[in-house]
Design a protein around this motif. Structure first.
Motif, PDB file in Angstrom:
ATOM      1  N   ILE A 101      -9.039   1.873 -11.662  1.00 20.06           N
ATOM      2  CA  ILE A 101      -9.866   0.924 -10.910  1.00 20.06           C
ATOM      3  C   ILE A 101      -9.070  -0.354 -10.688  1.00 20.06           C
ATOM      4  O   ILE A 101      -8.514  -0.915 -11.634  1.00 20.06           O
ATOM      5  N   MET A 102      -9.012  -0.782  -9.441  1.00 18.48           N
ATOM      6  CA  MET A 102      -8.165  -1.933  -9.124  1.00 18.48           C
ATOM      7  C   MET A 102      -8.677  -3.209  -9.770  1.00 18.48           C
ATOM      8  O   MET A 102      -9.883  -3.397  -9.939  1.00 18.48           O
ATOM      9  N   PHE A 103      -7.762  -4.094 -10.123  1.00 24.26           N
ATOM     10  CA  PHE A 103      -8.134  -5.370 -10.736  1.00 24.26           C
ATOM     11  C   PHE A 103      -8.809  -6.238  -9.689  1.00 24.26           C
ATOM     12  O   PHE A 103      -9.926  -6.719  -9.890  1.00 24.26           O
ATOM     13  N   ALA A 104      -8.139  -6.420  -8.552  1.00 28.11           N
ATOM     14  CA  ALA A 104      -8.694  -7.253  -7.477  1.00 28.11           C
ATOM     15  C   ALA A 104      -8.399  -6.585  -6.149  1.00 28.11           C
ATOM     16  O   ALA A 104      -7.318  -6.033  -5.953  1.00 28.11           O
ATOM     17  N   ASN A 105      -9.371  -6.667  -5.243  1.00 25.49           N
ATOM     18  CA  ASN A 105      -9.237  -5.984  -3.962  1.00 25.49           C
ATOM     19  C   ASN A 105      -8.392  -6.779  -2.971  1.00 25.49           C
ATOM     20  O   ASN A 105      -8.462  -8.001  -2.901  1.00 25.49           O
ATOM     21  N   ASN A 106      -7.608  -6.054  -2.169  1.00 29.06           N
ATOM     22  CA  ASN A 106      -6.702  -6.701  -1.228  1.00 29.06           C
ATOM     23  C   ASN A 106      -7.384  -7.209   0.038  1.00 29.06           C
ATOM     24  O   ASN A 106      -6.838  -8.048   0.725  1.00 29.06           O
ATOM     25  N   GLU A 107      -8.582  -6.735   0.342  1.00 30.66           N
ATOM     26  CA  GLU A 107      -9.234  -7.201   1.572  1.00 30.66           C
ATOM     27  C   GLU A 107     -10.260  -8.298   1.320  1.00 30.66           C
ATOM     28  O   GLU A 107     -10.301  -9.292   2.032  1.00 30.66           O
TER      29      GLU A 107
ATOM     30  N   GLY B 239       6.551  -6.731  -6.539  1.00 29.87           N
ATOM     31  CA  GLY B 239       7.315  -7.964  -6.351  1.00 29.87           C
ATOM     32  C   GLY B 239       6.894  -8.796  -5.156  1.00 29.87           C
ATOM     33  O   GLY B 239       6.650  -9.995  -5.268  1.00 29.87           O
ATOM     34  N   HIS B 240       6.759  -8.140  -4.007  1.00 32.32           N
ATOM     35  CA  HIS B 240       6.603  -8.928  -2.781  1.00 32.32           C
ATOM     36  C   HIS B 240       5.232  -9.565  -2.611  1.00 32.32           C
ATOM     37  O   HIS B 240       4.998 -10.314  -1.673  1.00 32.32           O
ATOM     38  N   LYS B 241       4.311  -9.288  -3.531  1.00 30.17           N
ATOM     39  CA  LYS B 241       3.019  -9.952  -3.476  1.00 30.17           C
ATOM     40  C   LYS B 241       3.004 -11.191  -4.371  1.00 30.17           C
ATOM     41  O   LYS B 241       2.016 -11.900  -4.422  1.00 30.17           O
ATOM     42  N   LEU B 242       4.087 -11.406  -5.110  1.00 33.09           N
ATOM     43  CA  LEU B 242       4.131 -12.607  -5.951  1.00 33.09           C
ATOM     44  C   LEU B 242       5.446 -13.363  -5.818  1.00 33.09           C
ATOM     45  O   LEU B 242       6.023 -13.798  -6.800  1.00 33.09           O
TER      46      LEU B 242
ATOM     47  N   GLY C 143      10.099   1.107  -7.392  1.00 33.78           N
ATOM     48  CA  GLY C 143      10.505   0.639  -6.065  1.00 33.78           C
ATOM     49  C   GLY C 143       9.450  -0.179  -5.338  1.00 33.78           C
ATOM     50  O   GLY C 143       9.757  -0.859  -4.364  1.00 33.78           O
ATOM     51  N   CYS C 144       8.207  -0.110  -5.780  1.00 29.78           N
ATOM     52  CA  CYS C 144       7.126  -0.876  -5.133  1.00 29.78           C
ATOM     53  C   CYS C 144       5.817  -0.625  -5.874  1.00 29.78           C
ATOM     54  O   CYS C 144       5.754   0.228  -6.766  1.00 29.78           O
ATOM     55  N   GLY C 145       4.792  -1.348  -5.471  1.00 27.37           N
ATOM     56  CA  GLY C 145       3.479  -1.155  -6.076  1.00 27.37           C
ATOM     57  C   GLY C 145       2.950   0.253  -5.834  1.00 27.37           C
ATOM     58  O   GLY C 145       2.359   0.875  -6.724  1.00 27.37           O
ATOM     59  N   SER C 146       3.184   0.762  -4.643  1.00 27.22           N
ATOM     60  CA  SER C 146       2.723   2.118  -4.331  1.00 27.22           C
ATOM     61  C   SER C 146       3.377   3.138  -5.260  1.00 27.22           C
ATOM     62  O   SER C 146       2.727   4.085  -5.712  1.00 27.22           O
ATOM     63  N   GLU C 147       4.654   2.941  -5.536  1.00 30.63           N
ATOM     64  CA  GLU C 147       5.330   3.878  -6.443  1.00 30.63           C
ATOM     65  C   GLU C 147       4.753   3.783  -7.858  1.00 30.63           C
ATOM     66  O   GLU C 147       4.575   4.804  -8.535  1.00 30.63           O
TER      67      GLU C 147
ATOM     68  N   THR D  67      -5.076   0.117 -14.073  1.00 29.87           N
ATOM     69  CA  THR D  67      -5.547  -0.791 -13.032  1.00 29.87           C
ATOM     70  C   THR D  67      -4.415  -1.177 -12.087  1.00 29.87           C
ATOM     71  O   THR D  67      -3.301  -1.483 -12.527  1.00 29.87           O
ATOM     72  N   ASP D  68      -4.710  -1.124 -10.790  1.00 27.04           N
ATOM     73  CA  ASP D  68      -3.790  -1.602  -9.763  1.00 27.04           C
ATOM     74  C   ASP D  68      -3.999  -3.114  -9.689  1.00 27.04           C
ATOM     75  O   ASP D  68      -5.007  -3.582  -9.155  1.00 27.04           O
ATOM     76  N   ALA D  69      -3.033  -3.850 -10.255  1.00 25.26           N
ATOM     77  CA  ALA D  69      -3.177  -5.311 -10.310  1.00 25.26           C
ATOM     78  C   ALA D  69      -2.211  -5.992  -9.341  1.00 25.26           C
ATOM     79  O   ALA D  69      -1.823  -7.144  -9.551  1.00 25.26           O
ATOM     80  N   VAL D  70      -1.869  -5.286  -8.280  1.00 29.37           N
ATOM     81  CA  VAL D  70      -0.885  -5.821  -7.333  1.00 29.37           C
ATOM     82  C   VAL D  70      -1.360  -7.161  -6.745  1.00 29.37           C
ATOM     83  O   VAL D  70      -0.584  -8.098  -6.599  1.00 29.37           O
ATOM     84  N   GLN D  71      -2.651  -7.258  -6.420  1.00 30.43           N
ATOM     85  CA  GLN D  71      -3.163  -8.515  -5.857  1.00 30.43           C
ATOM     86  C   GLN D  71      -3.453  -9.559  -6.932  1.00 30.43           C
ATOM     87  O   GLN D  71      -3.458 -10.756  -6.654  1.00 30.43           O
TER      88      GLN D  71
ATOM     89  N   PRO E   6      -4.795   2.311  -0.369  1.00 27.14           N
ATOM     90  CA  PRO E   6      -4.397   3.692  -0.046  1.00 27.14           C
ATOM     91  C   PRO E   6      -3.405   4.295  -1.060  1.00 27.14           C
ATOM     92  O   PRO E   6      -3.399   5.516  -1.238  1.00 27.14           O
ATOM     93  N   ALA E   7      -2.621   3.485  -1.720  1.00 28.05           N
ATOM     94  CA  ALA E   7      -1.661   4.013  -2.702  1.00 28.05           C
ATOM     95  C   ALA E   7      -2.394   4.737  -3.828  1.00 28.05           C
ATOM     96  O   ALA E   7      -1.858   5.678  -4.434  1.00 28.05           O
ATOM     97  N   VAL E   8      -3.611   4.313  -4.120  1.00 25.91           N
ATOM     98  CA  VAL E   8      -4.427   4.981  -5.140  1.00 25.91           C
ATOM     99  C   VAL E   8      -5.315   6.046  -4.482  1.00 25.91           C
ATOM    100  O   VAL E   8      -5.371   7.192  -4.937  1.00 25.91           O
TER     101      VAL E   8
HETATM  102  C1  LIG Z   1       0.214  -4.233  -1.472  1.00 21.64           C
HETATM  103  C2  LIG Z   1      -0.610  -3.433  -2.395  1.00 21.64           C
HETATM  104  C3  LIG Z   1      -0.129  -2.234  -2.930  1.00 21.64           C
HETATM  105  C4  LIG Z   1       1.175  -1.635  -2.514  1.00 21.64           C
HETATM  106  O1  LIG Z   1       2.277  -2.380  -2.953  1.00 21.64           O
HETATM  107  P1  LIG Z   1       3.698  -2.109  -2.239  1.00 21.64           P
HETATM  108  O2  LIG Z   1       4.670  -2.843  -3.106  1.00 21.64           O
HETATM  109  O3  LIG Z   1       3.604  -2.691  -0.860  1.00 21.64           O
HETATM  110  O4  LIG Z   1       3.905  -0.648  -2.225  1.00 21.64           O
HETATM  111  C5  LIG Z   1      -0.936  -1.553  -3.823  1.00 21.64           C
HETATM  112  N1  LIG Z   1      -2.122  -2.028  -4.191  1.00 21.64           N
HETATM  113  C6  LIG Z   1      -2.618  -3.197  -3.721  1.00 21.64           C
HETATM  114  C7  LIG Z   1      -3.946  -3.686  -4.198  1.00 21.64           C
HETATM  115  C8  LIG Z   1      -1.882  -3.937  -2.792  1.00 21.64           C
HETATM  116  O5  LIG Z   1      -2.384  -5.071  -2.313  1.00 21.64           O
END
Ligand SMILES: *Cc1c(COP(=O)(O)O)cnc(C)c1O
Length: 380
Positions: free
Chosen positions: A146-152, A200-203, A69-73, A175-179, A101-103
């Motif tokens: 460990i995240m691939f790339a940081n969101n901030e 999805g919504h980050k790309l 359902g999302c990256g957090s899930e 790895t959290d590769a959302v960014q 925070p999801a991690v």
């Molecule tokens: C946005 C983000 C998430 C969460 O993704 P959602 O689809 O909004 O739940 C997780 N990790 C990183 C690094 C993000 O930037």
């Protein structure tokens, strides 16, 4: 007023081609993918096509992709899923201080359940020390996340090195590769990544759909109980339209990756140079080398970050202080604190994240507005 959007790390606009591909799955092709008749089979087929496209973006097999359902899930599913399935082997997890925070919150929740978590520090550039990672490994370590790339601050971790170390000690690496997905090349096979989260919504796909890659052979407990969807790992009738959109977005990201990166990097570097030239005392946060092409983060001493954002908003500019996930709370960003910023500097920070729609003219407008607002706030 024209809206100029510089917050692509918070979310992105759904691309026209993506939306177009999705639309039929809301009404004409509304079948349940689990149904056996033809409109059900059409939905099922659409999901499988999308799965191949997502797999192709990160170079894994289609049957290693689970839609969520999302990256957090995705993060929750794999971190808890591995922790629970490996708890007999051990209860130690390694992550970093700068995770999303999801991690972070998932790890903290596991700590309450008797797991132990090591939070690695990062340097001024927001990068971990791989020796420290190696020294943190214990006999009972079951997962490195460990995240691939940081969101901030956009810092990109030494993913291949981390994967090598994990493999050497026979520990699963997520790895959290959302960014990172769609913004830098990712090849899970070549890089040795075992599990990966994307959203999805980050790309340029819609909100409410994500994906999780888990290398075949890795066991994890399911997160949602119910029906047999997603190889019995994620119950619930699939978000067919969203999945189709994610598939299309991944296909486009794959196709345009090199030119997309070049576009973002040009805008970012131009922005950084302009700010450094025109705004006295601007502090650039993070490093420039190992950084997402579209991310810039500055602190403007003696300027209140929130006032800065409100003033930018009045000029039609969307940007962010620290991270979208922490806005609304007055605590300074844990990421900026981890790279050594004082509370004061953290509170005067601005994150600008470029996207495919941005132009050089947008950046000129942004810089001009910033100069004016920073001057005004410093004099008030
Ligand atoms: C946005 C983000 C998430 C969460 O993704 P959602 O689809 O909004 O739940 C997780 N990790 C990183 C690094 C993000 O930037």
């Amino acid at each position: 007023m024209k809206v100029r959007y510089f917050d692509n790390a918070a979310t992105t606009r759904v691309k026209e081609e993506v939306l177009k591909e999705m639309l039929p799955y809301f009404n004409e092709r509304y079948g349940n993918p689990s149904s056996l008749y033809s409109i059900g089979r059409i939905s099922k087929k659409a999901i499988e096509e999308a799965r191949k496209k997502v797999a192709s973006l990160i170079n894994c097999q289609a049957n290693e992709i689970y839609f969520t359902g999302c990256g957090s899930e995705s993060d929750n599913t794999i971190i808890k899923g591995i922790a629970y399935s490996q708890r007999k082997k051990g209860k130690h997890i390694i992550t970093t201080q700068i995770e999303h925070p999801a991690v972070l919150h998932t790890c903290q929740m596991l700590e309450k359940q008797g797991f132990t978590v090591t939070y690695l520090k990062v340097n001024k550039e927001g990068i971990i020390n791989v020796e420290e990672l190696r020294n943190s490994i214990r006999n009972d370590t079951i997962l490195i996340t460990i995240m691939f790339a940081n969101n901030e601050i956009g810092s990109i971790q030494p993913i291949e090195m981390i994967a090598k170390i994990a493999k050497m000690y026979n520990i699963i690496f997520h790895t959290d590769a959302v960014q990172a997905c769609g913004n830098v090349p990712i090849d899970v096979r070549k890089m040795g990544i075992d599990c990966l989260s994307l959203s999805g919504h980050k790309l340029y796909a819609p909100k409410g759909v994500g994906a999780l890659y888990v290398r075949n052979g890795i066991e994890f407990e399911k997160f949602l109980d119910g029906g047999h969807q997603e190889k019995n790992k994620r119950a619930g009738t699939e978000n067919v339209a969203g999945i189709v959109g994610l598939g299309k977005a991944c296909e486009l990201a794959n196709f345009h990756l090199i030119e997309h990166m070049k576009h973002l990097k040009e805008l970012r570097d131009y922005f950084i140079a302009q700010v450094q030239e025109k705004i006295e005392g601007a502090v650039f946060n993070g490093g420039i080398e190992k950084r997402l092409p579209g991310n810039a983060n500055f602190s403007f001493p003696s300027v209140d970050g929130e006032a800065l954002l409100l003033n930018l908003d009045a000029k039609g500019i969307c940007a962010s202080a620290g991270s979208a996930c922490t806005s609304g709370s007055s605590a300074p960003s844990h990421v900026l604190a981890s790279i050594g910023l004082s509370d004061e500097l953290a509170h005067s920070s601005l994150r600008v994240t470029f996207g495919e729609d941005n132009t050089k003219e947008d950046v000129d407008y942004l810089v001009e507005s910033l100069c004016e607002i920073v001057k005004k706030l410093r004099n008030s």
